[in-house]
Motif scaffolding. Structure first.
Motif, PDB file in Angstrom:
ATOM      1  N   MET A  51       0.947  -1.168  -0.029  1.00 16.26           N
ATOM      2  CA  MET A  51       0.042   0.046  -0.084  1.00 16.26           C
ATOM      3  C   MET A  51       0.887   1.144  -0.159  1.00 16.26           C
ATOM      4  O   MET A  51       0.336   2.442  -0.662  1.00 16.26           O
ATOM      5  CB  MET A  51      -0.925   0.073   1.245  1.00 16.26           C
ATOM      6  N   LYS A  52       1.983   1.285   0.779  1.00 16.67           N
ATOM      7  CA  LYS A  52       3.090   2.395   0.740  1.00 16.67           C
ATOM      8  C   LYS A  52       3.466   2.764  -0.473  1.00 16.67           C
ATOM      9  O   LYS A  52       3.631   3.699  -1.130  1.00 16.67           O
ATOM     10  CB  LYS A  52       4.094   2.014   1.625  1.00 16.67           C
ATOM     11  N   LEU A  53       3.924   1.697  -1.496  1.00 16.56           N
ATOM     12  CA  LEU A  53       4.140   1.830  -2.903  1.00 16.56           C
ATOM     13  C   LEU A  53       3.247   2.548  -3.744  1.00 16.56           C
ATOM     14  O   LEU A  53       3.474   3.179  -4.597  1.00 16.56           O
ATOM     15  CB  LEU A  53       4.746   0.361  -3.274  1.00 16.56           C
ATOM     16  N   LEU A  60      -0.062  11.491   4.373  1.00 11.76           N
ATOM     17  CA  LEU A  60      -0.488  10.515   5.399  1.00 11.76           C
ATOM     18  C   LEU A  60      -2.042  10.996   5.666  1.00 11.76           C
ATOM     19  O   LEU A  60      -2.305  12.016   5.887  1.00 11.76           O
ATOM     20  CB  LEU A  60       0.068  10.391   6.604  1.00 11.76           C
ATOM     21  N   ASN A  61      -3.014  10.025   5.638  1.00  8.25           N
ATOM     22  CA  ASN A  61      -4.647  10.391   5.931  1.00  8.25           C
ATOM     23  C   ASN A  61      -4.942   9.441   7.056  1.00  8.25           C
ATOM     24  O   ASN A  61      -4.109   8.694   7.630  1.00  8.25           O
ATOM     25  CB  ASN A  61      -5.173  10.027   4.497  1.00  8.25           C
ATOM     26  N   LEU A  62      -6.239   9.498   7.114  1.00 11.82           N
ATOM     27  CA  LEU A  62      -6.751   8.604   8.357  1.00 11.82           C
ATOM     28  C   LEU A  62      -6.427   7.366   8.279  1.00 11.82           C
ATOM     29  O   LEU A  62      -6.143   6.694   9.278  1.00 11.82           O
ATOM     30  CB  LEU A  62      -8.347   9.043   8.735  1.00 11.82           C
ATOM     31  N   HIS A  63      -6.582   6.626   7.100  1.00 15.55           N
ATOM     32  CA  HIS A  63      -6.437   5.262   6.723  1.00 15.55           C
ATOM     33  C   HIS A  63      -4.935   5.037   6.981  1.00 15.55           C
ATOM     34  O   HIS A  63      -4.626   3.988   7.808  1.00 15.55           O
ATOM     35  CB  HIS A  63      -6.669   5.147   5.385  1.00 15.55           C
ATOM     36  N   GLY A  64      -4.110   5.785   6.776  1.00 11.10           N
ATOM     37  CA  GLY A  64      -2.573   5.649   7.064  1.00 11.10           C
ATOM     38  C   GLY A  64      -2.375   5.527   8.550  1.00 11.10           C
ATOM     39  O   GLY A  64      -1.578   4.695   9.033  1.00 11.10           O
ATOM     40  N   ILE A  65      -2.742   6.850   9.064  1.00 15.28           N
ATOM     41  CA  ILE A  65      -2.504   6.984  10.327  1.00 15.28           C
ATOM     42  C   ILE A  65      -2.943   5.762  11.230  1.00 15.28           C
ATOM     43  O   ILE A  65      -2.322   5.196  12.116  1.00 15.28           O
ATOM     44  CB  ILE A  65      -3.126   8.283  10.985  1.00 15.28           C
ATOM     45  N   THR A  66      -4.369   5.532  11.046  1.00 13.62           N
ATOM     46  CA  THR A  66      -4.803   4.422  11.944  1.00 13.62           C
ATOM     47  C   THR A  66      -4.226   3.110  11.451  1.00 13.62           C
ATOM     48  O   THR A  66      -4.143   2.207  12.425  1.00 13.62           O
ATOM     49  CB  THR A  66      -6.432   4.200  11.550  1.00 13.62           C
ATOM     50  N   LEU A 106      -9.326  -2.541  17.370  1.00 11.25           N
ATOM     51  CA  LEU A 106      -8.704  -1.491  16.799  1.00 11.25           C
ATOM     52  C   LEU A 106      -7.986  -1.632  15.442  1.00 11.25           C
ATOM     53  O   LEU A 106      -8.005  -0.810  14.696  1.00 11.25           O
ATOM     54  CB  LEU A 106      -7.555  -0.924  17.778  1.00 11.25           C
ATOM     55  N   TRP A 107      -7.653  -2.972  15.277  1.00  8.33           N
ATOM     56  CA  TRP A 107      -7.113  -3.318  13.761  1.00  8.33           C
ATOM     57  C   TRP A 107      -8.256  -2.982  12.847  1.00  8.33           C
ATOM     58  O   TRP A 107      -7.881  -2.864  11.758  1.00  8.33           O
ATOM     59  CB  TRP A 107      -6.564  -4.691  13.943  1.00  8.33           C
ATOM     60  N   LEU A 108      -9.344  -3.387  13.255  1.00 11.33           N
ATOM     61  CA  LEU A 108     -10.500  -3.353  12.236  1.00 11.33           C
ATOM     62  C   LEU A 108     -10.951  -2.007  11.821  1.00 11.33           C
ATOM     63  O   LEU A 108     -11.530  -1.915  10.458  1.00 11.33           O
ATOM     64  CB  LEU A 108     -11.771  -4.133  12.760  1.00 11.33           C
ATOM     65  N   ILE A 109     -10.552  -0.897  12.334  1.00 11.01           N
ATOM     66  CA  ILE A 109     -10.854   0.475  12.084  1.00 11.01           C
ATOM     67  C   ILE A 109     -10.104   0.718  10.812  1.00 11.01           C
ATOM     68  O   ILE A 109     -10.770   1.130   9.791  1.00 11.01           O
ATOM     69  CB  ILE A 109     -10.404   1.528  13.253  1.00 11.01           C
ATOM     70  N   ILE A 113     -11.938   1.032   6.950  1.00 11.03           N
ATOM     71  CA  ILE A 113     -11.601   2.434   6.459  1.00 11.03           C
ATOM     72  C   ILE A 113     -11.390   2.198   4.845  1.00 11.03           C
ATOM     73  O   ILE A 113     -11.626   2.634   3.867  1.00 11.03           O
ATOM     74  CB  ILE A 113     -10.634   3.475   6.926  1.00 11.03           C
ATOM     75  N   GLY A 114     -10.275   1.137   4.901  1.00 13.56           N
ATOM     76  CA  GLY A 114      -9.954   0.740   3.544  1.00 13.56           C
ATOM     77  C   GLY A 114     -10.800   0.121   2.608  1.00 13.56           C
ATOM     78  O   GLY A 114     -10.902   0.263   1.567  1.00 13.56           O
ATOM     79  N   VAL A 115     -11.822  -0.775   3.066  1.00 11.73           N
ATOM     80  CA  VAL A 115     -12.654  -1.106   2.412  1.00 11.73           C
ATOM     81  C   VAL A 115     -13.699  -0.145   2.105  1.00 11.73           C
ATOM     82  O   VAL A 115     -14.301  -0.121   0.868  1.00 11.73           O
ATOM     83  CB  VAL A 115     -13.818  -2.364   3.159  1.00 11.73           C
TER      84      VAL A 115
END
Length: 122
Positions: A51-53, A60-66, A106-109, A113-115
């Protein structure tokens, strides 16, 4: 590359979920649970790298930070599981049991968001 990111993140979801819920159902932390935590961590790390690539320098957005926070928590969770099992510290197993579910939720957040983002971006 998106296919690989999605594949590895979903493998992380499956393996990490198996580890957390198997540990929760058995009410006893075991090396098998630790193995699933490790697999989940490895798959999540690889998926995050893809995903980083794909992000290609995007801010960095909310998805990246979480996602980063969840990855760090997964690492701490897995390391703690290994420590508790290695040292055979029964006194920490109950605390670990609560932390395990907390980290999974917390991992599900970022996963959710990605989904959601994938549906919005078509």
């Amino acid at each position: 590359m998106l296919v690989w990111a999605v594949l590895f993140i979903n493998l992380a979801l499956v393996t990490y979920t198996i580890g957390v819920w198997a540990e929760r159902r058995s009410r006893e932390l075991a090396w098998g649970h630790f193995a699933f935590f490790c697999l989940g961590l490895v798959f999540d790390t690889v998926g995050t790298a893809f995903m980083k690539l794909l992000a290609d320098g995007a801010p960095l957005n909310l998805h990246g930070i979480t996602g980063l926070a969840a990855l760090i928590l997964m690492f701490l969770h897995t390391a703690w599981a290994g420590f508790v099992l290695w040292k055979k510290q029964d006194s920490q197993r109950k605390q670990f049991h609560k932390f395990s579910l907390f980290v999974w939720i917390l991992w599900l957040i970022p996963y959710s968001i990605g989904v959601a983002l994938s549906f919005l971006n078509g």
